[in-house]
Design a protein around this motif. Structure first.
Motif, PDB file in Angstrom:
ATOM      1  N   TYR A  12     -43.783-122.369  59.652  1.00 12.93           N
ATOM      2  CA  TYR A  12     -44.592-123.163  60.555  1.00 12.93           C
ATOM      3  C   TYR A  12     -45.533-122.289  61.388  1.00 12.93           C
ATOM      4  CZ  TYR A  12     -41.338-126.969  59.557  1.00 12.93           C
ATOM      5  OH  TYR A  12     -40.578-127.924  58.929  1.00 12.93           O
ATOM      6  N   THR A  34     -46.707-135.695  70.756  1.00 12.25           N
ATOM      7  CA  THR A  34     -45.858-136.078  69.626  1.00 12.25           C
ATOM      8  C   THR A  34     -45.163-137.404  69.878  1.00 12.25           C
ATOM      9  OG1 THR A  34     -45.457-133.779  68.979  1.00 12.25           O
ATOM     10  CG2 THR A  34     -43.846-135.416  68.260  1.00 12.25           C
ATOM     11  N   ALA A  91     -46.632-129.608  57.650  1.00 16.80           N
ATOM     12  CA  ALA A  91     -46.192-128.722  58.714  1.00 16.80           C
ATOM     13  C   ALA A  91     -46.338-127.257  58.316  1.00 16.80           C
ATOM     14  CB  ALA A  91     -44.735-129.016  59.081  1.00 16.80           C
ATOM     15  N   ASP A 212     -35.568-133.107  62.840  1.00 20.01           N
ATOM     16  CA  ASP A 212     -36.977-133.269  63.205  1.00 20.01           C
ATOM     17  C   ASP A 212     -37.219-132.934  64.675  1.00 20.01           C
ATOM     18  OD1 ASP A 212     -37.633-134.108  60.626  1.00 20.01           O
ATOM     19  OD2 ASP A 212     -37.214-136.211  61.090  1.00 20.01           O
ATOM     20  N   THR A 213     -36.306-133.363  65.551  1.00 24.33           N
ATOM     21  CA  THR A 213     -36.455-133.075  66.977  1.00 24.33           C
ATOM     22  C   THR A 213     -36.363-131.576  67.230  1.00 24.33           C
ATOM     23  OG1 THR A 213     -35.422-135.207  67.486  1.00 24.33           O
ATOM     24  CG2 THR A 213     -35.618-133.633  69.279  1.00 24.33           C
ATOM     25  N   ASN A 215     -37.221-129.289  65.131  1.00 25.52           N
ATOM     26  CA  ASN A 215     -38.484-128.697  64.674  1.00 25.52           C
ATOM     27  C   ASN A 215     -39.594-128.857  65.710  1.00 25.52           C
ATOM     28  OD1 ASN A 215     -37.496-127.745  62.260  1.00 25.52           O
ATOM     29  ND2 ASN A 215     -38.085-129.570  61.090  1.00 25.52           N
ATOM     30  N   VAL A 216     -39.572-129.980  66.433  1.00 24.43           N
ATOM     31  CA  VAL A 216     -40.558-130.184  67.497  1.00 24.43           C
ATOM     32  C   VAL A 216     -40.422-129.094  68.553  1.00 24.43           C
ATOM     33  CG1 VAL A 216     -41.235-131.704  69.398  1.00 24.43           C
ATOM     34  CG2 VAL A 216     -40.798-132.673  67.140  1.00 24.43           C
ATOM     35  N   TYR A 220     -42.643-126.495  64.927  1.00 23.73           N
ATOM     36  CA  TYR A 220     -43.996-127.026  64.735  1.00 23.73           C
ATOM     37  C   TYR A 220     -44.999-126.239  65.574  1.00 23.73           C
ATOM     38  CZ  TYR A 220     -42.688-131.220  62.103  1.00 23.73           C
ATOM     39  OH  TYR A 220     -42.249-132.079  61.140  1.00 23.73           O
ATOM     40  N   GLN A 224     -49.742-129.721  65.722  1.00 23.57           N
ATOM     41  CA  GLN A 224     -49.168-130.564  64.674  1.00 23.57           C
ATOM     42  C   GLN A 224     -48.450-131.791  65.226  1.00 23.57           C
ATOM     43  OE1 GLN A 224     -47.000-127.208  62.739  1.00 23.57           O
ATOM     44  NE2 GLN A 224     -48.000-127.941  60.894  1.00 23.57           N
ATOM     45  N   HIS A 225     -48.948-132.342  66.302  1.00 27.53           N
ATOM     46  CA  HIS A 225     -48.279-133.483  66.909  1.00 27.53           C
ATOM     47  C   HIS A 225     -48.266-134.713  66.005  1.00 27.53           C
ATOM     48  CE1 HIS A 225     -52.541-133.343  68.079  1.00 27.53           C
ATOM     49  NE2 HIS A 225     -52.518-134.668  68.014  1.00 27.53           N
ATOM     50  N   ALA A 228     -45.644-134.076  63.269  1.00 31.12           N
ATOM     51  CA  ALA A 228     -44.318-134.152  63.877  1.00 31.12           C
ATOM     52  C   ALA A 228     -43.920-135.598  64.148  1.00 31.12           C
ATOM     53  CB  ALA A 228     -44.297-133.348  65.177  1.00 31.12           C
ATOM     54  N   SER A 229     -44.863-136.399  64.645  1.00 32.06           N
ATOM     55  CA  SER A 229     -44.557-137.811  64.918  1.00 32.06           C
ATOM     56  C   SER A 229     -44.300-138.570  63.621  1.00 32.06           C
ATOM     57  CB  SER A 229     -45.696-138.460  65.704  1.00 32.06           C
ATOM     58  OG  SER A 229     -46.893-138.502  64.950  1.00 32.06           O
TER      59      SER A 229
END
Length: 254
Positions: A12, A34, A91, A212-213, A215-216, A220, A224-225, A228-229
């Protein structure tokens, strides 16, 4: 692993600064963007469903009984897997923000189509709180449960700051197994019936939300919002789908 080694092995970070290393204000702005995009995607999904049931309600009453079956489960989970793969590749690439917006919009629309049959079924059931003579629509109950599960998992990651990226390969293998079970259900009846399968999928979706959270927070880039969303939205949609199936199983026809 040193910070330098971590950066070198983080795909990333190839094309920009990751959120974990950004200044606090920039990192906070990325996180806000995000989750605002996630909220807007959910609102867009709800709006589309209201349009479908408001404009095409009578047609759906005629057509839905013929369309229901494992076919929709296959499409739903297949769409989730494809979207997760697309989000993961975005990503790790220099995909433009416009391309990311197109992908998010397309997935919200596709998800609204996938969800419509299950929402149609849910509208024919009512949920009664044990010990209380109060009736609720299963969709409302599932939405509330989904929100609390998502909020709890998100809070757990944010407060612990744990990195769940190690779940990626595990979730990928589990998703392939689930996809195989869904395909097999076309030939062997009963594989996806009952509560064990949807409960297992709720656990899988919860794992994806943790992943995923995480990675936020850790992986990320701050630009990359949208990607990510998209990843979060796919996981939340899967979670809602199977929580709703469980709620329906405990509901009665109206």
């Amino acid at each position: 692993m040193s910070q330098g080694d971590f950066q070198a092995n983080n795909p990333y970070a190839t094309f920009g600064q990751i959120a974990a290393d950004a200044p606090a204000a920039e990192r906070l702005a990325f996180i806000k963007r995000t989750y605002i995009h996630l909220m807007l995607a959910v609102y867009a999904l709800v709006t589309l469903e209201f349009i479908y049931f408001g404009v095409f309600g009578e047609a759906m009453e005629r057509w839905m009984p013929q369309l229901l079956g494992s076919f929709w489960i296959l499409i739903m989970f297949g769409g989730f897997m494809i979207t997760g793969w697309i989000a993961e590749n975005w990503a790790q690439s220099e995909a433009s923000v416009n391309k990311q917006y197109m992908g998010l919009g397309l997935y919200v629309f596709a998800q609204s189509i996938f969800l419509a049959p299950l929402l149609w079924i849910a509208n024919h059931y009512v949920t009664t709180i044990p010990g209380m003579n109060i009736e609720f629509n299963p969709i409302l109950v599932a939405a509330v449960l989904t929100f609390f599960v998502f909020a709890g998992l998100t809070a757990g990651v944010f407060f612990s700051k744990a990195d769940f990226s190690f779940l990626g390969p595990i979730l990928g293998i589990a998703s392939m197994i689930v996809f195989g079970v869904i395909i097999a259900s076309f030939f062997f009846q009963g594989l996806t019936s009952g509560l064990i399968f949807p409960i297992a999928l709720v656990v899988l979706a919860s794992g994806y939300i943790l992943y995923d959270t995480s990675n936020v927070l850790h992986h990320y880039r701050t630009t990359q919002h949208v990607a990510a969303s998209l990843a979060l939205f796919a996981s939340v949609a899967l979670l809602f789908w199977y929580i709703l199936r469980i709620v329906i199983a405990f509901s009665s026809r109206d």
